[in-house]
Design an enzyme around this catalytic site. Structure first.
Site, PDB file in Angstrom:
ATOM      1  N   ALA A  77       0.795  -1.233   0.000  1.00  0.00           N
ATOM      2  CA  ALA A  77       0.000   0.000   0.000  1.00  0.00           C
ATOM      3  C   ALA A  77       0.825   1.280   0.000  1.00  0.00           C
ATOM      4  CB  ALA A  77      -0.933  -0.002   1.224  1.00  0.00           C
ATOM      5  N   TYR A  94       7.212 -14.308 -14.020  1.00  0.00           N
ATOM      6  CA  TYR A  94       6.169 -13.325 -13.709  1.00  0.00           C
ATOM      7  C   TYR A  94       4.822 -13.793 -14.246  1.00  0.00           C
ATOM      8  CZ  TYR A  94       3.505  -8.977 -13.584  1.00  0.00           C
ATOM      9  OH  TYR A  94       2.530  -8.024 -13.349  1.00  0.00           O
ATOM     10  N   GLY A 102       1.954   3.246  -5.974  1.00  0.00           N
ATOM     11  CA  GLY A 102       1.175   2.755  -7.093  1.00  0.00           C
ATOM     12  C   GLY A 102      -0.295   2.516  -6.801  1.00  0.00           C
ATOM     13  N   ILE A 103      -0.802   1.432  -7.348  1.00  0.00           N
ATOM     14  CA  ILE A 103      -2.219   1.102  -7.246  1.00  0.00           C
ATOM     15  C   ILE A 103      -2.627   0.819  -5.808  1.00  0.00           C
ATOM     16  CG2 ILE A 103      -3.922  -0.649  -7.897  1.00  0.00           C
ATOM     17  CD1 ILE A 103      -2.488  -0.783 -10.619  1.00  0.00           C
ATOM     18  N   GLY A 104      -1.736   0.161  -5.036  1.00  0.00           N
ATOM     19  CA  GLY A 104      -2.052  -0.122  -3.637  1.00  0.00           C
ATOM     20  C   GLY A 104      -2.243   1.139  -2.826  1.00  0.00           C
TER      21      GLY A 104
END
Length: 333
Positions: free
Chosen positions: A49, A202, A52-54
């Site tokens: 968190a 990945y 980025g997106i978190g």
């Protein structure tokens, strides 16, 4: 006859072009999730968190009134981001907790502390991830990408399942991406110890995310725990920091080319918020969402037997039963 000033004309043209690109970028990213849907009274855990997106998903949950736990590896950075989110959202119920997805001990310690502090968790967002890292293993000997992106989240979710079931209606959101369509589960060498390829590793980890979400969704039927796998799309984050081209001068050519079609991190986070809060998704059983729309994952991701195989291997490798027993003893002490 009036002749335009060449430097002014060039500057104006560049400015207009930049403005058009910014508008295109905003439109291309898509619409945000319904801002009227709130999260008051909900306890949310978000892994990874701090950026980025978190980070943006955490901001969204806090803005909507949730109590949010940021499960992160770097506590210094986490506290910096937490203060920023608290100030921007006026929500003081945002907390940092150490949780390294590359360490089963760290995961168990996080869950142990969380359960002593909180009786409920309504949303678990399995977001943290690494991409195309050099060959290596986690503290428990798992290939780094599979260990962090899949095994770590598998164990975290398993250790929190009892709390999720007590907190129904609750949800588990698993972040994956389109790379899963190119993925293969190397059943004969999950760690890719004999022939490591960072891209293949990945892709395998992202396929594992979808297989895990689908199998978890099947197992959670009729329990009140909804499960969704989400693809945030091509977003502008630091996930690509380990890619070879991002460590060379090439990045100064590649990044500007792709920038117009890269979503802002906050835009990419909308698919997480949608899966976590949309009332219509409470019966989701491992469904896959792209841009807040239900989509069909790859044929391999729909392989029921492969999903079961991966689940059993994940249980064995993470020693989930031993961790559950350790937690039980810790809570009883």
């Amino acid at each position: 006859m009036w002749v335009p000033n060449l430097p002014v004309t060039i500057f104006t043209g560049l400015a207009a072009g930049a403005g058009a690109l910014c508008i295109f970028k905003d439109v291309y990213g898509g619409v945000p999730f319904d801002k009227t849907v709130m999260a008051e009274g909900k306890t949310v855990i978000v892994t990874g968190a701090t950026s980025g997106i978190g980070k943006e998903a955490t901001w969204e949950f806090a803005k909507r009134g949730a109590k949010v736990f940021m499960a992160c590896r770097d506590m210094t950075k986490c506290e910096e981001v937490r203060r920023e989110i608290v100030l921007e959202t006026n929500n003081k119920f945002v907390y940092c907790r150490p949780c390294d997805l590359a360490s089963t001990e760290s995961i168990r310690n996080f869950v142990d502390r969380f359960k002593k502090e909180e009786p409920h968790v309504h949303v678990l967002v399995n977001n943290a991830g690494v991409m195309q890292t050099p060959k290596g293993v986690t503290r428990d000997g798992f290939e780094t990408q599979l260990g962090t992106n899949h095994f770590g989240h598998f164990l975290l979710t398993e250790l929190l399942l009892d709390t999720l079931k007590k907190s129904t209606p609750s949800r588990v959101v698993v972040v994956t991406c389109s790379a899963h369509t190119k993925g293969k589960i190397y059943t004969d060498d999950l760690n890719m110890s004999t022939n490591y390829d960072p891209v293949a590793a990945y892709n395998q980890s992202k396929l594992a995310n979808v297989l895990f979400a689908r199998e978890l969704g099947r197992r959670m039927l009729e329990t009140g725990v909804a499960v969704a796998a989400v693809d945030p799309g091509f977003s502008d984050t630091n996930l690509t920091r380990h890619m070879a081209m991002m460590k060379s001068m090439t990045r100064f050519i590649v990044y500007p080319i792709f920038w117009p079609v890269m979503k802002l991190a906050r835009t990419g986070a909308q698919v997480i918020v949608h899966a976590a809060l949309d009332p219509k998704l409470q019966n989701s059983a491992g469904d896959y969402f792209v841009d807040m729309k239900k989509a069909i994952p790859s044929e391999t991701a729909q392989d029921y037997e492969l999903g079961q195989w991966l689940w059993k291997v994940s249980e064995r490798w993470t020693k989930v039963d031993q961790h559950k027993e350790a937690l039980r003893i810790s809570q009883a002490a």
